[in-house]
Design a protein around this motif. Structure first.
Motif, mmCIF file in Angstrom:
data_model
loop_
_atom_site.group_PDB
_atom_site.id
_atom_site.type_symbol
_atom_site.label_atom_id
_atom_site.label_comp_id
_atom_site.label_asym_id
_atom_site.label_seq_id
_atom_site.Cartn_x
_atom_site.Cartn_y
_atom_site.Cartn_z
ATOM 1 N N TRP A 60 4.681 -21.940 13.712
ATOM 2 C CA TRP A 60 4.121 -20.587 13.649
ATOM 3 C C TRP A 60 4.831 -19.682 14.651
ATOM 4 O O TRP A 60 5.165 -18.552 14.334
ATOM 5 C CB TRP A 60 2.625 -20.632 13.933
ATOM 6 C CG TRP A 60 2.002 -19.275 13.933
ATOM 7 C CD1 TRP A 60 1.563 -18.579 12.847
ATOM 8 C CD2 TRP A 60 1.764 -18.434 15.069
ATOM 9 N NE1 TRP A 60 1.062 -17.356 13.239
ATOM 10 C CE2 TRP A 60 1.180 -17.244 14.606
ATOM 11 C CE3 TRP A 60 1.996 -18.577 16.436
ATOM 12 C CZ2 TRP A 60 0.823 -16.204 15.449
ATOM 13 C CZ3 TRP A 60 1.640 -17.541 17.282
ATOM 14 C CH2 TRP A 60 1.059 -16.379 16.784
ATOM 15 N N GLN A 64 6.940 -15.791 14.048
ATOM 16 C CA GLN A 64 6.289 -14.570 14.509
ATOM 17 C C GLN A 64 7.220 -13.725 15.379
ATOM 18 O O GLN A 64 8.135 -14.233 16.009
ATOM 19 C CB GLN A 64 5.038 -14.901 15.314
ATOM 20 C CG GLN A 64 4.004 -15.675 14.545
ATOM 21 C CD GLN A 64 3.519 -14.918 13.323
ATOM 22 O OE1 GLN A 64 3.090 -13.775 13.422
ATOM 23 N NE2 GLN A 64 3.584 -15.548 12.172
ATOM 24 N N GLU A 66 7.778 -11.255 18.732
ATOM 25 C CA GLU A 66 7.379 -11.418 20.128
ATOM 26 C C GLU A 66 6.022 -10.775 20.422
ATOM 27 O O GLU A 66 5.213 -11.336 21.172
ATOM 28 C CB GLU A 66 8.450 -10.830 21.049
ATOM 29 C CG GLU A 66 8.274 -11.244 22.477
ATOM 30 C CD GLU A 66 9.464 -10.877 23.341
ATOM 31 O OE1 GLU A 66 9.217 -10.522 24.509
ATOM 32 O OE2 GLU A 66 10.603 -10.940 22.872
ATOM 33 N N ASP A 67 5.733 -9.628 19.822
ATOM 34 C CA ASP A 67 4.436 -8.966 20.042
ATOM 35 C C ASP A 67 3.274 -9.861 19.627
ATOM 36 O O ASP A 67 2.294 -10.002 20.351
ATOM 37 C CB ASP A 67 4.346 -7.658 19.258
ATOM 38 C CG ASP A 67 5.293 -6.589 19.765
ATOM 39 O OD1 ASP A 67 5.955 -6.825 20.790
ATOM 40 O OD2 ASP A 67 5.362 -5.524 19.139
ATOM 41 N N GLN A 68 3.401 -10.471 18.448
ATOM 42 C CA GLN A 68 2.335 -11.348 17.953
ATOM 43 C C GLN A 68 2.170 -12.579 18.833
ATOM 44 O O GLN A 68 1.065 -13.036 19.077
ATOM 45 C CB GLN A 68 2.614 -11.770 16.512
ATOM 46 C CG GLN A 68 2.353 -10.687 15.508
ATOM 47 C CD GLN A 68 0.919 -10.202 15.559
ATOM 48 O OE1 GLN A 68 0.664 -9.114 16.048
ATOM 49 N NE2 GLN A 68 -0.004 -10.992 15.077
ATOM 50 N N ILE A 69 3.270 -13.121 19.303
ATOM 51 C CA ILE A 69 3.206 -14.310 20.167
ATOM 52 C C ILE A 69 2.458 -13.980 21.457
ATOM 53 O O ILE A 69 1.563 -14.717 21.872
ATOM 54 C CB ILE A 69 4.620 -14.840 20.471
ATOM 55 C CG1 ILE A 69 5.250 -15.393 19.186
ATOM 56 C CG2 ILE A 69 4.573 -15.911 21.557
ATOM 57 C CD1 ILE A 69 6.721 -15.708 19.297
ATOM 58 N N LYS A 71 0.312 -11.578 21.979
ATOM 59 C CA LYS A 71 -1.103 -11.347 21.660
ATOM 60 C C LYS A 71 -1.850 -12.671 21.507
ATOM 61 O O LYS A 71 -2.976 -12.824 21.972
ATOM 62 C CB LYS A 71 -1.243 -10.528 20.376
ATOM 63 C CG LYS A 71 -0.909 -9.061 20.560
ATOM 64 C CD LYS A 71 -1.019 -8.314 19.241
ATOM 65 C CE LYS A 71 -0.558 -6.877 19.400
ATOM 66 N NZ LYS A 71 -0.559 -6.147 18.130
ATOM 67 N N GLY A 72 -1.214 -13.634 20.870
ATOM 68 C CA GLY A 72 -1.824 -14.950 20.699
ATOM 69 C C GLY A 72 -2.011 -15.672 22.023
ATOM 70 O O GLY A 72 -3.055 -16.291 22.266
#
Length: 100
Positions: A60, A64, A66-69, A71-72
Protein backbone atom coordinates in the motif's frame (compact mmCIF):
# COMPACT_ATOMS: atom_id res chain seq x y z
CA UNK A 1 8.38 -20.53 9.90
CA UNK A 2 6.19 -18.90 7.25
CA UNK A 3 5.45 -16.01 9.60
CA UNK A 4 9.16 -15.45 10.36
CA UNK A 5 10.05 -15.56 6.67
CA UNK A 6 7.51 -12.84 5.86
CA UNK A 7 8.63 -10.70 8.80
CA UNK A 8 12.28 -10.95 7.78
CA UNK A 9 11.46 -10.10 4.18
CA UNK A 10 9.48 -7.03 5.23
CA UNK A 11 12.18 -5.95 7.67
CA UNK A 12 14.94 -6.19 5.09
CA UNK A 13 12.89 -4.70 2.28
CA UNK A 14 12.13 -1.68 4.46
CA UNK A 15 15.86 -0.93 4.72
CA UNK A 16 16.18 -0.36 0.97
CA UNK A 17 15.70 3.36 0.46
CA UNK A 18 15.35 5.47 -1.56
CA UNK A 19 13.83 3.51 -4.42
CA UNK A 20 13.60 4.71 -7.98
CA UNK A 21 10.39 4.08 -9.88
CA UNK A 22 11.90 0.97 -11.45
CA UNK A 23 13.11 -0.09 -7.99
CA UNK A 24 9.56 0.22 -6.64
CA UNK A 25 8.23 -1.93 -9.47
CA UNK A 26 10.95 -4.51 -8.83
CA UNK A 27 10.16 -4.54 -5.10
CA UNK A 28 6.45 -5.05 -5.80
CA UNK A 29 7.30 -7.92 -8.16
CA UNK A 30 9.63 -9.44 -5.58
CA UNK A 31 6.92 -9.20 -2.91
CA UNK A 32 4.38 -10.90 -5.13
CA UNK A 33 6.87 -13.67 -6.00
CA UNK A 34 7.78 -14.05 -2.35
CA UNK A 35 4.13 -14.23 -1.30
CA UNK A 36 3.50 -16.91 -3.92
CA UNK A 37 6.54 -18.97 -2.86
CA UNK A 38 5.57 -18.88 0.82
CA UNK A 39 1.96 -19.71 0.01
CA UNK A 40 2.88 -22.67 -2.18
CA UNK A 41 5.64 -24.13 -0.04
CA UNK A 42 4.80 -23.33 3.57
CA UNK A 43 1.34 -22.06 4.39
CA UNK A 44 -1.35 -19.98 2.68
CA UNK A 45 -0.25 -16.42 3.47
CA UNK A 46 -3.77 -15.30 4.35
CA UNK A 47 -3.54 -17.51 7.45
CA UNK A 48 -0.52 -15.58 8.74
CA UNK A 49 -2.60 -12.58 9.83
CA UNK A 50 -0.28 -9.80 11.12
CA UNK A 51 2.76 -10.61 8.93
CA UNK A 52 0.52 -10.90 5.88
CA UNK A 53 -1.15 -7.58 6.68
CA UNK A 54 2.30 -6.02 7.07
CA UNK A 55 3.27 -7.28 3.64
CA UNK A 56 0.03 -5.90 2.17
CA UNK A 57 0.58 -2.55 4.17
CA UNK A 58 4.06 -2.34 2.55
CA UNK A 59 2.54 -2.67 -0.90
CA UNK A 60 0.00 0.00 0.00
CA UNK A 61 2.83 2.40 0.86
CA UNK A 62 4.37 1.94 -2.56
CA UNK A 63 1.08 2.76 -4.25
CA UNK A 64 0.40 6.00 -2.34
CA UNK A 65 1.63 9.54 -2.66
CA UNK A 66 3.72 11.08 0.08
CA UNK A 67 0.79 13.17 1.40
CA UNK A 68 -1.35 10.08 1.94
CA UNK A 69 1.50 8.21 3.62
CA UNK A 70 2.11 11.02 6.11
CA UNK A 71 -1.62 11.29 6.84
CA UNK A 72 -1.71 7.56 7.54
CA UNK A 73 1.32 7.74 9.82
CA UNK A 74 -0.17 10.67 11.74
CA UNK A 75 -3.50 8.85 12.13
CA UNK A 76 -1.68 5.77 13.43
CA UNK A 77 0.29 7.84 15.96
CA UNK A 78 -2.86 9.66 17.09
CA UNK A 79 -4.63 6.32 17.52
CA UNK A 80 -1.70 4.96 19.56
CA UNK A 81 -1.70 8.04 21.82
CA UNK A 82 -5.46 7.73 22.39
CA UNK A 83 -5.13 4.05 23.33
CA UNK A 84 -2.34 4.84 25.79
CA UNK A 85 -4.50 7.50 27.44
CA UNK A 86 -7.54 5.18 27.62
CA UNK A 87 -5.43 2.48 29.30
CA UNK A 88 -4.25 5.08 31.79
CA UNK A 89 -0.57 4.49 31.07
CA UNK A 90 1.73 7.17 32.44
CA UNK A 91 4.16 7.31 29.50
CA UNK A 92 4.45 6.51 25.83
CA UNK A 93 6.86 4.12 24.17
CA UNK A 94 10.33 5.69 23.78
CA UNK A 95 9.87 5.50 20.00
CA UNK A 96 6.70 7.60 20.03
CA UNK A 97 8.37 11.03 20.42
CA UNK A 98 10.82 10.18 17.65
CA UNK A 99 8.01 9.22 15.33
CA UNK A 100 6.07 12.38 16.11
Amino acid sequence: MASRVLIFFIRHASLVRPLSESGKLRMATDMADFELAVGQNLLPVEQLRAPYRALRYSLWLDSQGEDQIWKGIKATLDDYAAKVRVRGDKEFSPVYPLMV
